[in-house]
Design a protein around this motif. Structure first.
Motif, mmCIF file in Angstrom:
data_model
loop_
_atom_site.group_PDB
_atom_site.id
_atom_site.type_symbol
_atom_site.label_atom_id
_atom_site.label_comp_id
_atom_site.label_asym_id
_atom_site.label_seq_id
_atom_site.Cartn_x
_atom_site.Cartn_y
_atom_site.Cartn_z
ATOM 1 N N PHE A 42 29.366 -110.611 -86.755
ATOM 2 C CA PHE A 42 30.814 -110.616 -86.959
ATOM 3 C C PHE A 42 31.332 -112.033 -87.152
ATOM 4 O O PHE A 42 32.171 -112.291 -88.038
ATOM 5 N N VAL A 43 30.833 -112.967 -86.336
ATOM 6 C CA VAL A 43 31.282 -114.351 -86.459
ATOM 7 C C VAL A 43 30.848 -114.946 -87.799
ATOM 8 O O VAL A 43 31.615 -115.641 -88.471
ATOM 9 N N ARG A 44 29.611 -114.661 -88.224
ATOM 10 C CA ARG A 44 29.146 -115.183 -89.515
ATOM 11 C C ARG A 44 29.941 -114.570 -90.668
ATOM 12 O O ARG A 44 30.242 -115.249 -91.658
ATOM 13 N N ALA A 45 30.263 -113.282 -90.572
ATOM 14 C CA ALA A 45 31.055 -112.646 -91.626
ATOM 15 C C ALA A 45 32.463 -113.247 -91.687
ATOM 16 O O ALA A 45 33.012 -113.462 -92.782
ATOM 17 N N MET A 46 33.047 -113.526 -90.529
ATOM 18 C CA MET A 46 34.366 -114.157 -90.511
ATOM 19 C C MET A 46 34.310 -115.559 -91.118
ATOM 20 O O MET A 46 35.223 -115.986 -91.836
ATOM 21 N N MET A 72 39.363 -123.659 -83.793
ATOM 22 C CA MET A 72 38.883 -124.263 -82.558
ATOM 23 C C MET A 72 39.956 -124.221 -81.482
ATOM 24 O O MET A 72 39.664 -123.943 -80.300
ATOM 25 N N ALA A 73 41.207 -124.486 -81.839
ATOM 26 C CA ALA A 73 42.296 -124.474 -80.862
ATOM 27 C C ALA A 73 42.527 -123.072 -80.302
ATOM 28 O O ALA A 73 42.667 -122.883 -79.078
ATOM 29 N N VAL A 74 42.542 -122.073 -81.192
ATOM 30 C CA VAL A 74 42.758 -120.692 -80.735
ATOM 31 C C VAL A 74 41.594 -120.221 -79.863
ATOM 32 O O VAL A 74 41.792 -119.571 -78.819
ATOM 33 N N SER A 75 40.382 -120.551 -80.256
ATOM 34 C CA SER A 75 39.218 -120.147 -79.469
ATOM 35 C C SER A 75 39.186 -120.858 -78.121
ATOM 36 O O SER A 75 38.831 -120.256 -77.100
ATOM 37 N N TYR A 132 30.940 -121.887 -83.121
ATOM 38 C CA TYR A 132 30.267 -121.695 -81.837
ATOM 39 C C TYR A 132 31.250 -121.277 -80.746
ATOM 40 O O TYR A 132 31.003 -120.318 -79.991
ATOM 41 N N VAL A 133 32.383 -121.968 -80.647
ATOM 42 C CA VAL A 133 33.377 -121.624 -79.633
ATOM 43 C C VAL A 133 34.038 -120.290 -79.965
ATOM 44 O O VAL A 133 34.349 -119.490 -79.062
ATOM 45 N N PHE A 134 34.245 -120.022 -81.250
ATOM 46 C CA PHE A 134 34.850 -118.747 -81.653
ATOM 47 C C PHE A 134 33.963 -117.573 -81.258
ATOM 48 O O PHE A 134 34.471 -116.515 -80.856
#
Length: 551
Positions: free
Chosen positions: A205-209, A238-241, A436-438
């Motif tokens: 999911f993260v890679r697709a995003m 990064m800020a939101v995550s 990574y953080v997301f």
């Protein structure tokens, strides 16, 4: 043609008095040569050359020069009606990549199973060997390695087999069949355990995003305003995550991955009694009074507060320092030392693995680059952690009140300030860190959602799907289909380190996957054949950009 030559000869003979004599003589000599060649009969070789020139001229790739001395016969004769264009040569049919579908399935399954099983066993044995020699053998022979190897082998085999069956040897058909092959390959996750299902679906999911964001940025590149905003998309992510991750680290630790929570504890720079007291006051579980502060100081082996001394938030945030600026300065130095221990081995191993030839040829510039990258990443991590604690102290300095509760919106400000520290890092590293953080932010959000569904008793089918892993498999299949379509159509949008792995296991649009021993910088073929298709281009027709390799 004769009329043009006559007009040219008259213009040369009737030149103006100021016209240079040498130029007149040169033009007249060329005209006379062309008139002399008019009476010559072109040979068979010249006629063949004429036909080829005429064909290229009609395609717009060549302009006929009428008065060139060496080809004047061909130029004059090219005005005659030429022969019909030759029929385009048909491309020879592509050969099948595998002898049969069964051979494709068995070969890819064995390759994926062997690589995944041996790789997982090796990764588990190395930390065990560092702790104790007696734990090496149990780590190597753990049954989960074989089970996960079966999952990866099935994924590779199902994808390549489905692509071969549905797409055949045609590049266009294979490009259209790639999403279906991705969905079929995603069904291999049903064999995995619940934890592997969750981790694999989160990763996909993260890679697709990430790929979707890259494609969206390319679409918005025509708009200058949108293009300028897209350059800071990684900082915003990064800020939101960081908002989600830091909030869960303080008030909902169970939602985080245990290894990542331990990483935050190390770089948070707070002893456990001090951090627990701060979180208890923030959650409202303990009041901010002398008793709470003295119990924390006693656990830290510090003298208690003097009688009558005011109790402030600063005494809870930095009990050893009297000034907040002194605390932030010392904390930055301590965090920089921790970051050097993290980044120096990381960049050193990366340089030895991927830039060993450059190190041998030009050692000094590569060492300077290594030192500069280490210093820059160290400054980022130290700034990231210091900014979070600094914003917490700034909130109290502005409001002069007790710390906000865990559900107050002001608790998200430290995450925003920490995420903005990503501007210190290098541009090609921002996307990796934000991703990574997301990924951990998505993990924390899903864990909180699952716990809310279990405690509230709502959305029974959704809770069942999350418990059984069906939702994870569905997300994995959809993301796999999207990445497969991007892989065959817009490969430039995928991170290079991911493409490097995909090229060694998954077949492409017109080529079979590379071998494991192929060089890291190898393309599909060192000497592409005539039947190879052109690499995918950007929507605006420009070449795909070279993205930096992921570390």
């Amino acid at each position: 043609t004769r009329l043009k030559i006559k007009c040219l000869s008259r213009s040369c003979s009737c030149a103006m008095p100021g016209f240079a004599l040498g130029t007149d003589l040169h033009l007249i000599s060329r005209v006379q040569s062309a008139l002399h060649d008019l009476h010559q009969t072109p040979s068979t070789e010249q006629v063949d050359q004429l036909q080829d020139r005429h064909r290229r001229a009609r395609e717009g790739q060549h302009r006929v020069a009428y008065l060139r001395k060496d080809v004047s016969v061909l130029d004059v004769a090219s005005q005659r009606p030429g022969p019909k264009e030759e029929e385009k040569k048909k491309k020879p049919p592509r050969e099948r990549m595998y002898t049969s579908d069964l051979h494709c399935f068995v070969r890819n399954f064995l390759k994926g199973f062997a690589v995944a099983t041996s790789g997982l066993a090796l990764l588990a044995a190395l930390p065990a060997a560092w702790r104790s020699r007696h734990k090496v053998l149990p780590s190597l022979l753990h049954p989960d390695h074989a089970r996960n190897g079966v999952v990866f082998g099935l994924y590779v085999a199902l994808y390549n087999t489905a692509l071969s069956v549905l797409g055949g040897t045609s590049g266009r058909r294979r490009a259209r069949a790639a999403p279906a092959a991705g969905v079929i390959a995603g069904l291999a996750l049903t064999v995995a355990s619940k934890r592997v299902k969750y981790n694999a679906s989160s990763f996909m999911f993260v890679r697709a995003m990430e790929v979707a964001g890259c494609l969206l940025a390319e679409t918005c590149s025509k708009n200058p305003f949108a293009s300028s905003l897209a350059g800071f998309a990684d900082v915003v992510m990064m800020a939101v995550s960081s908002m989600q991750v830091l909030w869960c680290w303080q008030y909902d630790r169970q939602s985080l991955d245990p290894k990542y929570a331990k990483f935050l504890d190390i770089h948070g720079g707070k002893p456990k009694p001090e951090f627990d007291a701060y979180c208890a006051v923030g959650r409202g579980a303990a009041p901010l009074n002398a008793e709470t502060v003295n119990s924390m100081r006693e656990a830290l082996q510090l003298p208690p507060l003097a009688s009558g001394a005011p109790v402030t938030f600063y005494g809870l945030l930095h009990p050893r320092e009297d000034s907040t600026l002194v605390f932030l300065g010392r904390f930055f130095v301590r965090e920089a030392k921790q970051a050097v221990k993290l980044y120096l081995p990381l960049y050193g191993v990366t340089a030895l693995a991927f830039r060993n030839q450059k190190l041998l040829k030009r050692p000094l510039p590569e060492v300077q680059k290594l030192v500069f990258s280490t210093v820059r990443s160290t400054a980022f991590l130290a700034t990231y952690c210091t900014a979070a604690w600094g914003i917490m102290a700034l909130q109290y300095a502005v409001s002069r009140s007790h710390p906000a509760t865990s559900h107050d919106w002001r608790q998200n400000l430290p995450g925003v300030a920490a995420g903005a520290a990503l501007l210190v890092e290098k541009k090609d590293r921002r996307g990796e860190l934000a991703t990574y953080v997301f990924m951990h932010a998505v993990h924390a959000s899903l864990m909180r959602l699952r716990r809310w569904l279990r405690t509230s008793g709502r959305l029974g089918p959704a809770l069942w799907a999350m418990r059984s892993g069906s939702a994870d498999v569905a997300v994995f299949c959809l993301c796999s289909a999207f990445l497969a379509q991007t892989y065959v159509a817009s490969e430039w949008a995928i991170r290079p380190i991911v493409v490097l792995v995909m090229r060694r296991f998954l077949d492409g649009r017109s080529k079979r996957h590379l071998s494991l021993v192929a060089p890291l910088t190898a393309r599909w073929s060192a000497t592409p054949s005539k039947t190879d298709e052109a690499p995918p281009e950007r929507p605006n027709g420009s070449a795909a950009p070279r993205r930096s390799s992921g570390r």
